[in-house]
Design a protein around this motif. Sequence first.
Motif, short mmCIF file in Angstrom:
data_model
loop_
_atom_site.label_atom_id
_atom_site.label_comp_id
_atom_site.label_asym_id
_atom_site.label_seq_id
_atom_site.Cartn_x
_atom_site.Cartn_y
_atom_site.Cartn_z
N MET A 181 14.55 12.73 -32.88
CA MET A 181 15.00 12.03 -33.70
C MET A 181 14.18 12.24 -34.97
SD MET A 181 16.50 8.31 -33.87
CE MET A 181 17.09 7.42 -34.94
N THR A 182 14.52 12.56 -36.33
CA THR A 182 13.85 13.11 -37.33
C THR A 182 14.74 12.56 -38.59
OG1 THR A 182 12.73 14.46 -38.35
CG2 THR A 182 14.62 15.42 -37.43
N SER A 183 14.07 12.02 -39.42
CA SER A 183 14.79 11.88 -40.95
C SER A 183 14.62 12.86 -42.09
CB SER A 183 14.37 10.16 -41.36
OG SER A 183 12.94 10.31 -41.69
N GLY A 184 13.84 13.91 -41.57
CA GLY A 184 13.66 14.91 -42.59
C GLY A 184 13.34 16.30 -41.85
N ASN B 14 23.68 15.59 -34.69
CA ASN B 14 23.34 14.99 -35.95
C ASN B 14 23.95 13.90 -36.38
OD1 ASN B 14 22.41 14.53 -38.57
ND2 ASN B 14 23.57 16.68 -39.31
N THR B 15 23.15 12.66 -36.44
CA THR B 15 23.72 11.58 -36.82
C THR B 15 23.23 11.01 -38.40
OG1 THR B 15 21.83 10.06 -35.59
CG2 THR B 15 24.01 10.52 -34.63
N SER C 191 22.74 12.00 -42.65
CA SER C 191 23.53 12.12 -43.74
C SER C 191 23.66 13.19 -44.45
CB SER C 191 23.06 10.96 -44.95
OG SER C 191 21.72 11.64 -45.11
N ARG C 192 23.26 14.42 -43.93
CA ARG C 192 23.47 15.63 -44.24
C ARG C 192 23.57 16.74 -42.79
NH1 ARG C 192 18.76 16.81 -48.42
NH2 ARG C 192 17.74 16.08 -46.46
N ALA C 193 24.00 17.87 -43.24
CA ALA C 193 23.99 18.95 -42.06
C ALA C 193 22.67 19.33 -42.03
CB ALA C 193 24.94 20.06 -42.56
N VAL C 194 22.61 19.89 -40.67
CA VAL C 194 20.96 20.54 -40.67
C VAL C 194 21.09 21.75 -39.99
CG1 VAL C 194 19.94 18.15 -40.40
CG2 VAL C 194 20.93 19.16 -38.43
N THR D 24 27.63 16.52 -39.90
CA THR D 24 27.44 15.03 -39.78
C THR D 24 28.66 14.60 -39.18
OG1 THR D 24 28.43 14.50 -41.98
CG2 THR D 24 25.99 14.59 -41.67
N SER D 25 29.75 15.30 -38.78
CA SER D 25 31.03 14.95 -38.20
C SER D 25 30.66 14.42 -36.87
CB SER D 25 31.99 16.25 -38.01
OG SER D 25 32.97 15.66 -37.14
N LYS D 26 31.38 13.19 -36.31
CA LYS D 26 30.91 12.63 -35.28
C LYS D 26 31.51 13.70 -34.04
CE LYS D 26 31.36 7.91 -36.41
NZ LYS D 26 31.88 6.42 -36.29
N ALA D 27 32.40 14.42 -34.43
CA ALA D 27 32.83 15.40 -33.25
C ALA D 27 31.70 16.71 -33.25
CB ALA D 27 33.98 15.95 -33.48
N SER D 28 30.70 16.58 -34.21
CA SER D 28 29.76 17.86 -34.34
C SER D 28 28.69 17.49 -33.20
CB SER D 28 29.46 18.14 -35.82
OG SER D 28 28.48 18.92 -35.62
N ARG D 29 28.52 18.15 -32.32
CA ARG D 29 27.50 18.29 -31.34
C ARG D 29 27.40 19.88 -30.95
NH1 ARG D 29 30.56 13.89 -30.17
NH2 ARG D 29 29.41 11.93 -30.08
#
Length: 71
Positions: free
Chosen positions: A1-4, A17-18, A20-23, A46-51
């Motif tokens: 988990m990372t915030s940056g 990705n949970t 606020s932006r795409a990574v 960031t979509s809930k379906a995006s894994r």
Amino acid sequence: MTSGDWSRDADGLVFQNTGSRAVDVEYTTYTNDGTVPVDGTVCVTTSKASRQFFYNPTTVHTVTWRADNTG
């Protein structure tokens, strides 16, 4: 988990990705019973379906937050 932005090695099969932006995620996945490394990059939104699912052992090397928040 990372915030940056992040750079290390993390092993796993499912990355979500949970934030606020795409990574962008740079990784190496190991095919052929773990003997053949294959490098790649994938955008996880960031979509809930995006894994991002990997079906072989995988090591994530870097996570870079996207300024444009698109995939």
